[in-house]
Design a protein around this motif. Structure first.
Motif, PDB file in Angstrom:
ATOM      1  N   MET A   1       0.861  -1.198   0.000  1.00 36.25           N
ATOM      2  CA  MET A   1       0.000   0.000   0.000  1.00 36.25           C
ATOM      3  C   MET A   1       0.893   1.243   0.000  1.00 36.25           C
ATOM      4  N   ALA A   2       0.534   2.239  -0.759  1.00 37.20           N
ATOM      5  CA  ALA A   2       1.347   3.444  -0.891  1.00 37.20           C
ATOM      6  C   ALA A   2       1.439   4.189   0.436  1.00 37.20           C
ATOM      7  N   SER A   3       2.434   5.069   0.527  1.00 38.72           N
ATOM      8  CA  SER A   3       2.593   5.910   1.719  1.00 38.72           C
ATOM      9  C   SER A   3       1.340   6.754   1.929  1.00 38.72           C
ATOM     10  N   LEU A   4       0.889   6.833   3.197  1.00 37.76           N
ATOM     11  CA  LEU A   4      -0.378   7.486   3.492  1.00 37.76           C
ATOM     12  C   LEU A   4      -0.185   8.654   4.440  1.00 37.76           C
ATOM     13  N   LYS A   5      -0.913   9.718   4.188  1.00 35.67           N
ATOM     14  CA  LYS A   5      -0.863  10.866   5.078  1.00 35.67           C
ATOM     15  C   LYS A   5      -1.643  10.554   6.343  1.00 35.67           C
ATOM     16  N   ASN A   6      -1.464  11.369   7.366  1.00 34.93           N
ATOM     17  CA  ASN A   6      -2.068  11.097   8.668  1.00 34.93           C
ATOM     18  C   ASN A   6      -3.423  11.782   8.775  1.00 34.93           C
ATOM     19  N   HIS A   7      -4.488  11.002   8.666  1.00 37.37           N
ATOM     20  CA  HIS A   7      -5.848  11.531   8.757  1.00 37.37           C
ATOM     21  C   HIS A   7      -6.075  12.218  10.096  1.00 37.37           C
ATOM     22  N   LYS A   8      -5.580  11.631  11.147  1.00 40.92           N
ATOM     23  CA  LYS A   8      -5.770  12.198  12.481  1.00 40.92           C
ATOM     24  C   LYS A   8      -5.140  13.585  12.581  1.00 40.92           C
ATOM     25  N   GLN A   9      -3.943  13.747  12.028  1.00 38.38           N
ATOM     26  CA  GLN A   9      -3.289  15.049  12.072  1.00 38.38           C
ATOM     27  C   GLN A   9      -4.057  16.088  11.271  1.00 38.38           C
ATOM     28  N   LEU A  10      -4.571  15.691  10.121  1.00 35.69           N
ATOM     29  CA  LEU A  10      -5.381  16.607   9.308  1.00 35.69           C
ATOM     30  C   LEU A  10      -6.587  17.090  10.090  1.00 35.69           C
ATOM     31  N   CYS A  11      -7.285  16.189  10.770  1.00 43.81           N
ATOM     32  CA  CYS A  11      -8.481  16.569  11.523  1.00 43.81           C
ATOM     33  C   CYS A  11      -8.136  17.541  12.648  1.00 43.81           C
ATOM     34  N   LYS A  12      -7.013  17.346  13.283  1.00 46.56           N
ATOM     35  CA  LYS A  12      -6.586  18.270  14.343  1.00 46.56           C
ATOM     36  C   LYS A  12      -6.275  19.647  13.767  1.00 46.56           C
ATOM     37  N   GLU A  13      -5.651  19.677  12.604  1.00 46.23           N
ATOM     38  CA  GLU A  13      -5.350  20.960  11.963  1.00 46.23           C
ATOM     39  C   GLU A  13      -6.634  21.714  11.619  1.00 46.23           C
ATOM     40  N   LEU A  14      -7.644  20.999  11.149  1.00 42.74           N
ATOM     41  CA  LEU A  14      -8.906  21.654  10.805  1.00 42.74           C
ATOM     42  C   LEU A  14      -9.538  22.278  12.042  1.00 42.74           C
ATOM     43  N   MET A  15      -9.456  21.604  13.172  1.00 42.29           N
ATOM     44  CA  MET A  15     -10.002  22.149  14.411  1.00 42.29           C
ATOM     45  C   MET A  15      -9.265  23.418  14.830  1.00 42.29           C
ATOM     46  N   GLN A  16      -7.965  23.414  14.674  1.00 37.33           N
ATOM     47  CA  GLN A  16      -7.163  24.559  15.107  1.00 37.33           C
ATOM     48  C   GLN A  16      -7.447  25.811  14.286  1.00 37.33           C
ATOM     49  N   ARG A  17      -7.875  25.653  13.066  1.00 37.76           N
ATOM     50  CA  ARG A  17      -8.136  26.808  12.207  1.00 37.76           C
ATOM     51  C   ARG A  17      -9.266  27.684  12.722  1.00 37.76           C
TER      52      ARG A  17
ATOM     53  N   ARG B   1      -6.500  15.736   1.370  1.00 35.62           N
ATOM     54  CA  ARG B   1      -5.242  15.188   1.872  1.00 35.62           C
ATOM     55  C   ARG B   1      -5.440  13.864   2.604  1.00 35.62           C
ATOM     56  N   SER B   2      -6.652  13.626   3.079  1.00 37.06           N
ATOM     57  CA  SER B   2      -6.896  12.414   3.859  1.00 37.06           C
ATOM     58  C   SER B   2      -6.889  11.185   2.977  1.00 37.06           C
ATOM     59  N   GLU B   3      -6.199  10.149   3.435  1.00 34.83           N
ATOM     60  CA  GLU B   3      -6.172   8.888   2.716  1.00 34.83           C
ATOM     61  C   GLU B   3      -7.492   8.123   2.834  1.00 34.83           C
TER      62      GLU B   3
END
Length: 339
Positions: free
Chosen positions: A1-17, A308-310
């Motif tokens: 499986m290809a390299s995957l971005k971190n869904h959890k980190q993306l969700c945290k970034e959205l909250m911080q905005r 960005r989420s896998e």
């Protein structure tokens, strides 16, 4: 499986905005206006995400009210008006837009904040007229959920912010299902925003529904809350009734959100043309295929925030081969199992 971005980190970034809202609201007393009193789970997710944001930052609204049980005369000098976010900024749902315009015109000295919205006008004349109203107010701040809305909002105010939907404040959402089935859930719009989509018979979907069908008989309870708030308001007791009935409505609608989360969590993946079908799947770490609504709201949102989420697949107009789509879902489900 290809390299995957971190869904959890993306969700945290959205909250911080969303933290830019803290500076906009400041220490002023504020009203949270236009809360949903209907069974659209997407709007309820926005409301509960907004309330979660307020709690996290020690903010307590002076008043919370739906659009049809709110009197602009309740606004005092120095109060900030915070309008509920969503997708009703425009001429598809004129009653909500009319309340915003009425307050913009009648309270030029109160700060007005519109929480993240998707803008859409079917009439250029209506759009220009509404923009003229908003432009007359020096302290209107409009938050938008996508780049197209960002460009449109420039005509309405010099204070425009690109922010994700407030429902992201609910991440991570727990629903108690440790082992989902190997089947999918499809949430398909039955209203005027529904788009034309392929059947996707290659996917193992065992449940097809939409928010009205999901709510079902509970719509009667929802109508009781709505009629109660409206009845007290018309009798001149709206402000006192809001403090009691709104609190009860928030508790009851929270149960609807939990039930929707449990439905989603019972399935391995989600297929949806509901924006908040997509967002709820993201809150639950579920792989999801996003189909567009009638005017591009969903694809615009994914492009702005979640591509960005896998776990997210945006279904383009040209349908990909079934084998490719099925492989993407299997890979995403494997990742979701370890998040």
């Amino acid at each position: 499986m290809a390299s995957l971005k971190n869904h959890k980190q993306l969700c945290k970034e959205l909250m911080q905005r969303h933290e830019v809202l803290l500076e906009l609201i400041g220490d002023a007393p504020f009203h949270y206006v236009d809360i949903p009193t209907h069974g659209n789970v997407g709007d309820l997710l926005i409301m509960h995400g907004t309330l979660a944001f307020f709690r996290k930052h020690g903010l307590s609204p002076k008043l919370i009210a739906p659009y049809d049980a709110y009197d602009p005369e309740w606004i005092d000098e120095g109060d900030v008006i915070v309008f509920h976010g969503g997708g009703n900024f425009g001429d598809l749902y004129p009653c909500f837009q009319q309340l915003r315009e009425d307050i913009v015109m009648s309270h030029p000295h109160n700060r007005i904040i519109v929480l993240p919205q998707s803008l859409h006008f079917s009439s250029a004349a209506e759009q220009a007229s509404s923009a003229e109203v908003f432009r007359s107010h020096p302290d209107v701040h409009i938050c938008v959920r996508d780049e197209v809305s960002l460009q449109m909002a420039q005509a309405f105010s010099d204070h425009v912010y690109l922010l994700p939907d407030m429902a992201h404040q609910l991440y991570p959402l727990r629903a108690g299902n440790k082992r989902p089935s190997q089947h999918g859930l499809r949430i398909s719009r039955v209203d005027d925003e529904g788009g034309m989509h392929a059947e996707m018979s290659d996917l193992d979907v065992d449940t097809v529904t939409d928010w009205p069908e999901f709510v079902g008989e509970r719509e009667e309870h929802i109508n009781l809350f709505r009629r109660g708030l409206g009845g007290f308001y018309r009798r001149g007791m709206g402000r006192a009734a809001n403090r009691i009935l709104v609190r009860l409505w928030i508790a009851y609608s929270g149960r609807l959100v939990k039930d929707a989360a449990r439905l989603f969590a019972r399935h391995e993946f989600i297929v949806t043309d509901r924006l908040h079908g997509h967002i709820l799947a993201c809150l639950l770490n579920r792989p999801n295929i996003v189909l567009d609504n009638s005017y591009g709201k969903n694809s615009r949102y994914v492009a702005a925030w979640t591509q960005r989420s896998e776990l997210v697949t945006l279904e383009q107009a040209q349908t990909p081969p079934a084998q490719t789509r099925t492989t993407r879902i299997a890979d995403a489900a494997q990742l979701a199992a370890i998040i």
